[in-house]
Design a protein around this motif. Structure first.
Motif, PDB file in Angstrom:
ATOM      1  N   LYS A 252       0.819  -1.207   0.000  1.00 43.25           N
ATOM      2  CA  LYS A 252       0.000   0.000   0.000  1.00 43.25           C
ATOM      3  C   LYS A 252       0.852   1.256   0.000  1.00 43.25           C
ATOM      4  O   LYS A 252       0.510   2.260  -0.650  1.00 43.25           O
ATOM      5  N   LYS A 253       1.967   1.229   0.734  1.00 43.10           N
ATOM      6  CA  LYS A 253       2.847   2.391   0.810  1.00 43.10           C
ATOM      7  C   LYS A 253       3.448   2.711  -0.549  1.00 43.10           C
ATOM      8  O   LYS A 253       3.470   3.866  -0.994  1.00 43.10           O
ATOM      9  N   VAL A 254       3.944   1.677  -1.242  1.00 43.99           N
ATOM     10  CA  VAL A 254       4.558   1.881  -2.554  1.00 43.99           C
ATOM     11  C   VAL A 254       3.525   2.393  -3.560  1.00 43.99           C
ATOM     12  O   VAL A 254       3.782   3.343  -4.318  1.00 43.99           O
ATOM     13  N   LEU A 255       2.365   1.789  -3.576  1.00 48.07           N
ATOM     14  CA  LEU A 255       1.323   2.210  -4.513  1.00 48.07           C
ATOM     15  C   LEU A 255       0.827   3.620  -4.214  1.00 48.07           C
ATOM     16  O   LEU A 255       0.536   4.391  -5.133  1.00 48.07           O
ATOM     17  N   LYS A 256       0.750   3.971  -2.931  1.00 51.08           N
ATOM     18  CA  LYS A 256       0.314   5.318  -2.558  1.00 51.08           C
ATOM     19  C   LYS A 256       1.318   6.366  -2.997  1.00 51.08           C
ATOM     20  O   LYS A 256       0.948   7.431  -3.514  1.00 51.08           O
ATOM     21  N   GLU A 257       2.620   6.092  -2.829  1.00 51.32           N
ATOM     22  CA  GLU A 257       3.659   7.037  -3.258  1.00 51.32           C
ATOM     23  C   GLU A 257       3.616   7.250  -4.772  1.00 51.32           C
ATOM     24  O   GLU A 257       3.740   8.382  -5.264  1.00 51.32           O
ATOM     25  N   GLU A 258       3.437   6.169  -5.511  1.00 52.75           N
ATOM     26  CA  GLU A 258       3.374   6.282  -6.970  1.00 52.75           C
ATOM     27  C   GLU A 258       2.125   7.046  -7.406  1.00 52.75           C
ATOM     28  O   GLU A 258       2.173   7.847  -8.348  1.00 52.75           O
ATOM     29  N   GLU A 259       1.020   6.812  -6.706  1.00 52.99           N
ATOM     30  CA  GLU A 259      -0.208   7.519  -7.043  1.00 52.99           C
ATOM     31  C   GLU A 259      -0.082   9.013  -6.738  1.00 52.99           C
ATOM     32  O   GLU A 259      -0.602   9.851  -7.488  1.00 52.99           O
ATOM     33  N   GLU A 260       0.610   9.353  -5.665  1.00 60.50           N
ATOM     34  CA  GLU A 260       0.822  10.765  -5.335  1.00 60.50           C
ATOM     35  C   GLU A 260       1.683  11.445  -6.386  1.00 60.50           C
ATOM     36  O   GLU A 260       1.446  12.607  -6.739  1.00 60.50           O
ATOM     37  N   ARG A 261       2.708  10.744  -6.904  1.00 61.94           N
ATOM     38  CA  ARG A 261       3.532  11.320  -7.978  1.00 61.94           C
ATOM     39  C   ARG A 261       2.704  11.557  -9.226  1.00 61.94           C
ATOM     40  O   ARG A 261       2.808  12.596  -9.890  1.00 61.94           O
ATOM     41  N   LYS A 262       1.864  10.591  -9.589  1.00 60.59           N
ATOM     42  CA  LYS A 262       1.017  10.757 -10.767  1.00 60.59           C
ATOM     43  C   LYS A 262       0.042  11.914 -10.586  1.00 60.59           C
ATOM     44  O   LYS A 262      -0.182  12.698 -11.514  1.00 60.59           O
TER      45      LYS A 262
END
Length: 321
Positions: A252-262
Motif C-alpha cells: 500500500k505504501k509503494v502504490l500510494k507514493e506512486e499515485e501521489e507522484r502521478k
C-alpha cells in the motif's frame, strides 16, 4: 520550365518539378467581370486541362464565389455561382480550405467583402501534398489580400520536453543534469551557441533517463499490485500472518507514493493546459461543471428518496407492531 502560354485572362506555365520529373501546370488566372465572359473562360480552361496531363494548380482572382457565405454586403448572381461550381466539377478540381481570413477582397471602406481569390488543384496534386494549406494574408497595398499555398508542412519549433516537479526527487535526475552540463562537447564559438548545444545534449540525456525511469516505475508497481491482490484474496479466507501484514502495508505504501507522484504530474499538466488555452476551453470546462452540478443534484435527489422510503418502512413496521 518547358512552355509558357499567355492569354488575356490567364498565364500558363508548364514544366517539371526538379528532382522528381513530375509534370506541373500552373495557371495564374484573372477572370473578367462579365458572367458570359467568365463562362467562356471556364470552358477554355476545362478544355486545356483535359488535353494535358500532370499536376494542375490554378490560382488568382476568379471574380466569382461558390456560395452565398463567401460574399458580404454584395449582390449575388446565381448563374455565375452555378457556372463556377460546374467548371470546378467538370475539370475535376479540389479546393484547399482557406486559413487566416474569411474573405480575400475588401472595399476601401470595408463594407463589401468577398472571397474572390483562391487555389484550385487536381486530385494528383492533393494526394502528393495532402497536408498543404492556403493562408490569406492582410495587406494595405491593395484591395485584394495575398494568398499563399504552403505545400510543405514546416514547423521550426521543437517539441518541448516537459519536466515535472516530481522528477527532482527521482533517483538519478540530478546526476544526469550535472553530467550533461559538465560534458565537453568540443564545440567552439559564442557563449550562447555553446549553451544551446549543451541544452540540446541535456534534452537528449533527459529523454533517455525519463524512458528508463518510467520503465522502472512500471516494474516497481507491478509487484506490489500483484501482492496486494493476492493478500486481499487471502484476507477473506483467514487471518494474516505478521509477514503478510508487513507485505500488505508495504505494498500500500509503494502504490500510494506512486499515485501521489502521478497526481502531482496531472495537476501540473492541468495548470499548463489551463494557462495555455484556458479561454479556448472555457466552453468545455463550463460543460464539465454543469455535468458535475447535475450529478450532485441527482445524488441529492436519490438520497432524499432513499430517506423518504426508509421513513415509510419504519412507519409501517411501527404500525404493524
Amino acid at each position: 520550365m518547358s512552355s509558357v502560354v499567355k492569354n488575356r485572362n490567364y498565364l500558363l506555365i508548364r514544366g517539371k518539378i526538379a528532382g522528381s520529373g513530375l509534370v506541373l501546370n500552373i495557371f495564374n488566372v484573372y477572370a473578367p467581370q462579365s458572367v458570359l465572359a467568365k463562362k467562356l473562360l471556364w470552358d477554355e480552361l476545362t478544355q486545356v486541362i483535359s488535353d494535358s496531363d500532370g499536376f494542375w494548380v490554378l490560382w488568382g482572382d476568379f471574380n466569382a464565389v461558390r456560395y452565398r457565405e463567401e460574399k458580404k454586403n454584395c449582390s449575388l448572381k446565381q448563374s455565375c455561382v452555378d457556372n463556377f461550381n460546374n467548371f470546378i466539377f467538370d475539370a475535376g478540381l479540389i479546393e484547399y480550405s482557406l486559413r487566416g481570413r474569411k474573405f480575400t477582397f475588401s472595399s476601401a471602406n470595408g463594407r463589401k467583402q468577398s472571397k474572390l481569390d483562391r487555389f484550385l488543384i487536381n486530385p494528383g496534386f492533393f494526394n502528393s501534398w495532402p497536408e498543404a494549406s492556403v493562408e490569406a494574408v492582410s495587406t494595405f497595398l491593395s484591395d485584394h489580400g495575398l494568398i499563399l499555398l504552403k505545400s510543405v508542412l514546416v514547423n521550426f519549433v521543437a517539441r518541448p520536453l516537459r519536466i515535472f516537479d516530481s522528477w527532482f526527487d527521482r533517483l538519478g535526475f540530478q546526476e544526469v543534469v550535472v553530467k550533461a552540463l559538465k560534458k565537453d562537447l568540443g564545440c567552439h564559438g559564442p557563449p550562447d551557441t555553446i549553451l544551446m548545444r549543451k541544452l540540446c545534449d541535456l534534452r537528449v540525456d533527459l529523454k533517455v533517463w525519463r524512458d528508463e525511469m518510467l520503465k522502472k516505475s512500471s516494474e516497481k508497481v507491478n509487484l506490489p499490485s500483484t501482492d496486494l491482490g493476492n493478500i486481499q484474496a487471502v484476507m477473506e479466507e483467514r487471518d494474516l500472518t505478521e509477514e503478510e501484514e508487513w507485505i500488505l502495508l508495504e505494498s500500500k505504501k509503494v502504490l500510494k507514493e506512486e499515485e501521489e507522484r502521478k497526481s502531482s504530474d496531472f495537476r501540473q499538466r492541468s495548470r499548463i493546459k489551463w494557462a495555455k488555452d484556458g479561454d479556448e476551453n472555457s466552453k468545455f470546462f463550463h460543460a464539465m461543471i454543469n455535468c458535475r452540478k447535475a450529478s450532485i443534484l441527482f445524488m441529492a435527489w436519490r438520497l432524499m428518496a432513499f430517506r423518504c422510503q426508509n421513513r415509510r418502512l419504519s412507519k409501517r413496521r411501527f404500525s404493524g407492531f
